[in-house]
Design a protein around this motif. Structure first.
Motif, PDB file in Angstrom:
ATOM      1  N   VAL A 234      38.662  45.716  43.555  1.00 34.04           N
ATOM      2  CA  VAL A 234      39.207  44.557  44.103  1.00 34.04           C
ATOM      3  C   VAL A 234      38.037  43.822  44.661  1.00 34.04           C
ATOM      4  CG1 VAL A 234      41.217  43.676  45.570  1.00 34.04           C
ATOM      5  CG2 VAL A 234      41.567  45.939  44.489  1.00 34.04           C
ATOM      6  N   ALA A 235      38.265  42.555  44.309  1.00 35.64           N
ATOM      7  CA  ALA A 235      37.079  41.549  44.872  1.00 35.64           C
ATOM      8  C   ALA A 235      37.866  40.418  45.690  1.00 35.64           C
ATOM      9  CB  ALA A 235      36.239  40.884  43.738  1.00 35.64           C
ATOM     10  N   ARG A 236      36.912  40.022  46.697  1.00 30.31           N
ATOM     11  CA  ARG A 236      37.375  38.589  47.184  1.00 30.31           C
ATOM     12  C   ARG A 236      36.227  37.714  46.997  1.00 30.31           C
ATOM     13  NH1 ARG A 236      40.347  37.751  52.482  1.00 30.31           N
ATOM     14  NH2 ARG A 236      40.021  35.551  52.936  1.00 30.31           N
ATOM     15  N   LEU A 237      36.802  36.487  46.384  1.00 30.12           N
ATOM     16  CA  LEU A 237      35.820  35.701  45.799  1.00 30.12           C
ATOM     17  C   LEU A 237      36.398  34.325  45.958  1.00 30.12           C
ATOM     18  CD1 LEU A 237      34.645  37.395  42.699  1.00 30.12           C
ATOM     19  CD2 LEU A 237      33.073  37.069  44.578  1.00 30.12           C
ATOM     20  N   PRO A 238      35.620  33.254  46.258  1.00 28.72           N
ATOM     21  CA  PRO A 238      35.850  31.625  46.285  1.00 28.72           C
ATOM     22  C   PRO A 238      36.592  31.291  44.845  1.00 28.72           C
ATOM     23  CG  PRO A 238      33.687  32.033  46.959  1.00 28.72           C
ATOM     24  CD  PRO A 238      34.145  33.394  46.252  1.00 28.72           C
ATOM     25  N   GLY A 239      37.546  30.229  44.708  1.00 31.14           N
ATOM     26  CA  GLY A 239      38.041  29.956  43.785  1.00 31.14           C
ATOM     27  C   GLY A 239      37.176  29.391  42.473  1.00 31.14           C
ATOM     28  N   ALA A 240      36.296  28.923  42.791  1.00 30.18           N
ATOM     29  CA  ALA A 240      34.992  28.512  41.817  1.00 30.18           C
ATOM     30  C   ALA A 240      34.623  29.616  40.820  1.00 30.18           C
ATOM     31  CB  ALA A 240      33.972  27.610  42.549  1.00 30.18           C
ATOM     32  N   TYR A 241      34.760  30.749  41.401  1.00 31.48           N
ATOM     33  CA  TYR A 241      34.084  31.832  40.598  1.00 31.48           C
ATOM     34  C   TYR A 241      35.203  32.444  39.810  1.00 31.48           C
ATOM     35  CZ  TYR A 241      29.842  32.262  43.259  1.00 31.48           C
ATOM     36  OH  TYR A 241      28.666  32.173  43.838  1.00 31.48           O
ATOM     37  N   VAL A 242      36.518  32.406  40.289  1.00 26.68           N
ATOM     38  CA  VAL A 242      37.526  33.288  39.571  1.00 26.68           C
ATOM     39  C   VAL A 242      38.730  32.291  38.938  1.00 26.68           C
ATOM     40  CG1 VAL A 242      37.274  35.211  41.118  1.00 26.68           C
ATOM     41  CG2 VAL A 242      38.898  33.552  41.830  1.00 26.68           C
ATOM     42  N   PHE A 243      38.891  31.252  39.234  1.00 33.17           N
ATOM     43  CA  PHE A 243      39.992  30.255  38.706  1.00 33.17           C
ATOM     44  C   PHE A 243      40.004  30.340  37.302  1.00 33.17           C
ATOM     45  CE2 PHE A 243      42.198  26.460  37.523  1.00 33.17           C
ATOM     46  CZ  PHE A 243      43.033  26.465  38.702  1.00 33.17           C
ATOM     47  N   GLU A 244      39.003  30.319  36.606  1.00 32.98           N
ATOM     48  CA  GLU A 244      39.105  30.375  34.916  1.00 32.98           C
ATOM     49  C   GLU A 244      39.778  31.641  34.609  1.00 32.98           C
ATOM     50  OE1 GLU A 244      39.032  27.892  32.578  1.00 32.98           O
ATOM     51  OE2 GLU A 244      39.019  26.542  34.491  1.00 32.98           O
TER      52      GLU A 244
END
Length: 298
Positions: A234-244
């Motif tokens: 499980v990762a916690r990342l900003p939307g810019a990394y994971v949105f797509e």
């Protein structure tokens, strides 16, 4: 005439107040140290007040000097802005624009704007620095820095350009294999990726920090993204990394109900850097974000 006389020495005084040194102020203004001393001495005589306490090691503002310094610095900043607004009417962007940014936000959202600007204004030289540290804009002569979250440096001019959300994500395969992840307490049963040992959430209106553990640490968000996509954890990342990745179904967003909320993204500039190049860049950036990326950032 008395008013004009009282203005003499203000530029030198503000420069010393900012630099904390007669020698450095003289270097920045391109004059001698004795000239700086003479002008400030005359200013103090005109005001009938001591503005600076001098010693062999340092220069310190008096209480009256601090108040006068803040007023004078703001006034000089306003004069510079007024001058640039007039002179910029007949000018186009030129010279150098130095910008500090970091991470995928700089790559995906700042760089395209700067590339367009470089095409539109060939006389403008653009330098985009991707150092992960917090640069000193004034000392290192940057025109703009992009920073995220709470700001601490009140000497800089800040403009909010966007906000971002962080997502807790994992692959569908990982979730099927490791089981439910619906409550914050479930995190203790999962392999949490990244260098942070505490993840922040909001529960019943209050921010709380949850300890997490995992067998893979890195301070590179792209590496953590690859690990999550591979099904490692499980990762916690900003939307810019994971949105797509969420949009395409390669990752699943979990614990959304406990999101800590948006963090603001800022353009920071030194007060004296509000020139045509900076204003044009900020305007272009705001337009670019508003047109195509508000679903990611806002």
């Amino acid at each position: 005439m008395e008013t004009i006389k009282s203005l003499q020495g203000i530029v030198e005084f503000v420069s010393v107040g900012e630099a904390g040194s007669f020698s450095e102020a003289a270097r920045q203004l391109g004059v001698s140290k004795s000239h700086i001393s003479k002008m400030i001495r005359q200013l103090e005589e005109d005001l009938g007040a001591t503005l600076l306490l001098r010693s062999t090691r340092k220069v310190q503002l008096t209480n009256l000097g601090e108040k006068y310094f803040q007023s004078c610095r703001q006034s000089l900043s306003n004069l510079r802005i007024a001058k640039s607004e007039i002179t910029d009417l007949s000018q186009t962007p030129a010279g150098t624009l130095r910008i500090s940014a970091a991470g995928v936000f700089g790559e995906e959202y700042i760089a395209p704007v700067l590339i367009k600007i470089a095409k539109d204004y060939p006389k403008l030289k653009i330098e985009l620095d991707f150092s992960s540290r917090l640069v000193d804009l004034i000392e290192e002569k940057f025109d703009v820095a992009i920073r995220i979250g709470e700001l601490k440096d009140s000497s800089l001019v800040a403009q909010r350009i966007a906000s971002r959300l962080e997502y807790v994500v994992c692959s569908k395969g990982y979730l099927q294999q490791k089981g439910s992840l619906q409550d914050l307490s479930d995190l203790t049963q999962h392999n949490c990726l990244g260098e942070r040992l505490l993840w922040t959430f909001k529960k019943r209106g209050k921010l709380i920090q949850v300890p997490v553990t995992g067998n893979f640490k890195s301070n590179n968000p792209r590496v953590i993204l690859k690990a999550a996509l591979s099904g490692l954890g499980v990762a916690r990342l900003p939307g810019a990394y994971v949105f797509e990745e969420i949009k395409k179904g390669r990752l699943v967003s979990v614990l959304d109900q406990y999101s800590e909320g948006k963090k603001d993204i800022w353009v920071l500039t030194p007060a004296r850097k509000q020139n045509l190049n900076v204003r044009m860049f900020v305007q272009e950036l705001k337009s670019y974000l508003a047109e195509g990326y508000n679903d990611v950032l806002f």
